[in-house]
Design a protein around this motif. Sequence first.
Motif, PDB file in Angstrom:
ATOM      1  N   GLN A   1       0.823  -1.203   0.000  1.00 48.20           N
ATOM      2  CA  GLN A   1       0.000   0.000   0.000  1.00 48.20           C
ATOM      3  C   GLN A   1       0.862   1.260   0.000  1.00 48.20           C
ATOM      4  O   GLN A   1       0.580   2.227  -0.715  1.00 48.20           O
ATOM      5  N   THR A   2       1.931   1.226   0.798  1.00 48.21           N
ATOM      6  CA  THR A   2       2.851   2.369   0.846  1.00 48.21           C
ATOM      7  C   THR A   2       3.480   2.598  -0.520  1.00 48.21           C
ATOM      8  O   THR A   2       3.605   3.736  -0.983  1.00 48.21           O
ATOM      9  N   GLY A   3       3.878   1.493  -1.171  1.00 48.45           N
ATOM     10  CA  GLY A   3       4.480   1.580  -2.493  1.00 48.45           C
ATOM     11  C   GLY A   3       3.524   2.149  -3.527  1.00 48.45           C
ATOM     12  O   GLY A   3       3.921   2.946  -4.384  1.00 48.45           O
ATOM     13  N   ILE A   4       2.263   1.756  -3.438  1.00 52.93           N
ATOM     14  CA  ILE A   4       1.261   2.252  -4.375  1.00 52.93           C
ATOM     15  C   ILE A   4       1.077   3.759  -4.231  1.00 52.93           C
ATOM     16  O   ILE A   4       1.080   4.508  -5.212  1.00 52.93           O
ATOM     17  N   TRP A   5       0.936   4.203  -2.985  1.00 54.43           N
ATOM     18  CA  TRP A   5       0.737   5.633  -2.758  1.00 54.43           C
ATOM     19  C   TRP A   5       1.984   6.436  -3.106  1.00 54.43           C
ATOM     20  O   TRP A   5       1.890   7.556  -3.627  1.00 54.43           O
TER      21      TRP A   5
END
Length: 310
Positions: A16-20
């Motif tokens: 999720q962090t990577g996506i954002w």
Amino acid sequence: MQDNFDQKKVVSTKRQTGIWWHMLRPHTLTASFVPVALGTALSLNVSSLHWPLFFAMMLSCIMIQAATNMFNEYFDFKRGLDNDRSVGIGGGIVREGVIPKTVLKVAFSLFACSALIGVYICLETTWWIALVGIVCMAAGYFYTGGPYPIAYTPFGEIVSGFFMGFVIIMISFYVQTETISYLSILLSIPVSLLIGAILLSNNIRDLDGDKENGRKTLAILIGRKNAIILLTTLFILSYCWIITLVVVGMTPVWSLLVLFSTPKAFEASKGFKGKTMPIQMMPAMKATAQTNTMFGFLLSAGLLISHLVG
């Protein structure tokens, strides 16, 4: 069982962090902090450096651009421009399943954080900065938002170059010196041109898809071949501008450090020629952004060196 659950949770959080992080489009953010760095470097010959204002300007500008990127993500999805086959740096909604309204909320939250930082900047300088900041935010929103998005017109390059180049450099210089100089105006021009070149390179890559979706970008109006010629012309003008200022004695000879970025500009121009598929033009588009980054940092470094040795 608990260990496996915890591990999956960690992996999910990282994903999720990577996506954002990807949706923030971090490699484009140099278009924000390069002008801040240049405007601040220019101020050194007029006043001493106010570090808190420098960091406040840097963070505020980065947040505004990050929010603009989020709006771009949201409105391109809403208008059907993004799909799971799209080539580019967006796609968090169509490929990763991020909730569109969440993207919009994050964008407005970034604007709010930037505004709070802006209050501090105004308290240290003048409340006129608030008016300029509001106009910049409006430009960021209406770039892809509203009934008539700027990005869908031939004026996208001009607007992005003006606000992300000229305006940011002027504000960064002003908050340090409480004045504006002819040199700060003159040196903002090549950076503004190169920021406009970043958008032009993006529009060259997306020309066919944009045409199908009804956009009327500059690249579409003048055609791919002429757009590539214009991109090369912007590079040449930027370097000739600095050389001319050095020759007439308006800027220090150390400014010629920008010439070390010319290989990237050459790579960008050459990389578009003969290409028609968006994926083929990605390296050239990346080289265009890198040219702006290198040019801005080298020019700032040249001004800093001149200040230190002078």
